[in-house]
Design an enzyme around this catalytic site. Structure first.
Site, short mmCIF file in Angstrom:
data_model
loop_
_atom_site.label_atom_id
_atom_site.label_comp_id
_atom_site.label_asym_id
_atom_site.label_seq_id
_atom_site.Cartn_x
_atom_site.Cartn_y
_atom_site.Cartn_z
N ASP A 61 0.00 4.91 -2.24
CA ASP A 61 0.56 4.21 -1.08
C ASP A 61 -0.10 2.90 -0.64
OD1 ASP A 61 0.83 7.41 -0.11
OD2 ASP A 61 2.65 6.16 -0.52
N HIS A 106 -7.38 11.13 -0.22
CA HIS A 106 -6.43 12.03 -0.88
C HIS A 106 -6.93 13.25 -0.98
CE1 HIS A 106 -3.56 13.66 -4.01
NE2 HIS A 106 -3.06 12.38 -3.71
#
Ligand code: SDX
Length: 431
Positions: free
Chosen positions: A365, A308
């Site tokens: 996700d 991320h």
């Protein structure tokens, strides 16, 4: 914003300039570079905006090192476990949790606007049945601006509130119809006496020939997934909405631009890509091979659902997402081998120096695809559900941006690397 007592000084070509530093309520201070070009002739260079604060915002706070995510100051795990998505929408839009009366009024207002104009429904028949539902979402949602001319005056608060309610209310209906269209099934209209998440599941899965029985566990899971995906500061799609709205474009078009940006596999498309990756890995014994591929710079393979830009710690949403995956699979009596692959892949990666040194952890996700598949959705619908949830984040930031007193059109500069001036040569002389 508070001005810090500390100043930021730079010396360039013998000239020293001092730039103000501002402090927010939490998080890093920022240096105001507005005068930099005028006083030094320098641009800053920050592709991907890794060190750039693009705006002021009161909405969401992330501390990537600590793995903290707060909506208007409330920790995401508390909202996900104790509240519901409509309450979270009110909080993100208005800045405070609603009273019961405020909540009821808001929920009824959203439900009242969840139907689609009959002419808008005709748009679906122009798509191929195998059209990706995100393509349908972009087209049909963007077309809303051709139906609601009274909503387009962004300087009128009543108009802003009308478009806010319509965007939140109609996104799940548009999304569910995209799913039904891909199956060749009749559309199911929303019901005013169902929750936002419950209505969405019913519009996707109801069989008009049979009574529909709402599954409370799946409805709660869907609602929680919406909460987890509702907002996330200045991510790529929200920044897209803010940039589009800075030119004064209408809200429906701006949010459609957000849908487009979210679709990419590096962003909201990662949930679909993560499940496809787990399917490709297939079994636990193949994990080492894929871990090596993910580390190999010559190989474009990445661990989807991992890493991320901001989180250099565990994404707090991923923890709740993993719990929800276990809950849904247990409730459905599914023993999904891909969950075993995901858990083992996470374990191996988090023990591998490559991922540890780069602070790469599972993100929101990584587990969402397993959960959504168990709920009965095809992977092509995963990012659509992310878009349903993120609509409130996009709209909240749209409202915040256009009402910002010093709002101006977003227009970044560049470092030019192209040819210097040269004269035109006629085609006959070009050999
Ligand atoms: C979302 O911004 C948001 O807030 C987004 C989001 C939201 O709610 O809006 O949180 C939702 O988009 C989550 C992210 C979903 N995307 C993925 O899961 C796709 C896989 N992840 C990567 O593509 C990547 O981690 C990004 C795009 C998410 C972040 O990329 P960055 O910040 O540009 O990180 P980077 O590419 O600079 O990576 C640093 C290093 C690099 O190696 P080195 O050059 O230092 O040797 O880590 C490596 C990268 O190659 N790396 C990975 C990796 N992610 C980063 N290596 C293998 N697998 C990965 N997934």
């Amino acid at each position: 914003m508070k001005t810090s007592e500390d100043k930021f000084k730079i010396t360039y070509k013998g000239k020293e300039i001092e730039l103000p530093v501002y402090q927010g309520t939490q998080g890093p201070d920022v240096v105001d570079i507005a005068r930099l070009y005028k006083e030094t002739g320098l641009f800053t260079y920050d592709p991907g905006y890794r060190s750039t604060a693009s705006c002021k915002s009161d909405i969401t706070y992330i501390d990537g090192n600590a793995g903290i995510l707060q909506y208007r100051g409330y920790p995401i795990d508390q909202l996900a476990k104790n509240g519901n998505f409509m309450e979270t929408c009110y909080l993100l839009l208005q800045g405070e949790l609603p009273t019961k009366a405020q909540y009821d009024e808001f929920e009824i207002d959203i439900m009242k606007h969840s139907m689609l104009h009959e002419q808008l429904i005709k748009f679906y028949s122009g798509f191929r049945r195998d059209a990706h539902p995100m393509a349908i979402l972009v087209g049909v949602f963007g077309a809303l601006s051709s139906f609601y001319h009274t909503d387009l005056d962004i300087d009128d608060p009543i108009s802003r509130n009308q478009s806010t309610v319509r965007m939140l209310a109609k996104m799940p209906t548009i999304a569910a119809m995209a799913y039904r269209y891909s199956l060749g099934r009749t559309f199911v209209t929303p019901k005013g006496d169902m929750s936002y998440a419950g209505n969405f599941l019913r519009m996707c899965f109801a069989n008009p020939m049979m009574p529909y029985e709402q599954d409370e566990v799946l409805t709660r899971a869907m609602d929680r997934i919406f909460i987890l995906h509702a907002d996330h500061e200045q991510n790529a799609s929200t920044s897209t909405v803010r940039l589009a709205s800075s030119s004064g474009a209408n809200p429906y078009a701006c949010v459609a631009a957000g849908v487009v940006s979210l679709w990419g596999p590096a962003h909201g498309g990662a949930n679909e890509a993560a499940l496809n990756m787990l399917k490709e890995i297939g079994t636990v014994d193949r994990i080492p091979h894929y871990i090596e591929r993910a580390k190999n710079k010559e190989d474009s393979f990445r661990l989807m659902g991992f890493g991320h830009r901001v989180y250099k710690n565990y994404d707090p949403r991923a923890k709740v997402m993993q719990e929800t995956a276990h809950e849904v699979l247990k409730h459905k009596g599914i023993d999904d081998p891909l969950l075993d692959v995901a858990i083992e892949l996470e374990r191996v990666a988090l023990e591998d120096d490559y991922f540890v040194q780069r602070k790469l952890y599972p993100n929101v996700d990584f587990y969402s695809g397993i959960t959504l598949r168990a709920m009965g959705f095809p992977s092509s619908m995963f990012t659509v559900m992310f878009a349903i949830a993120r609509t409130v984040g996009w709209v909240s930031h749209w409202r915040e941006g256009i009402t910002e007193p010093d709002q101006s059109i977003g227009r970044p500069r560049q470092i030019y690397m192209g040819p210097t001036e040269r004269d035109y040569t006629p085609m006959s002389e070009r050999g």
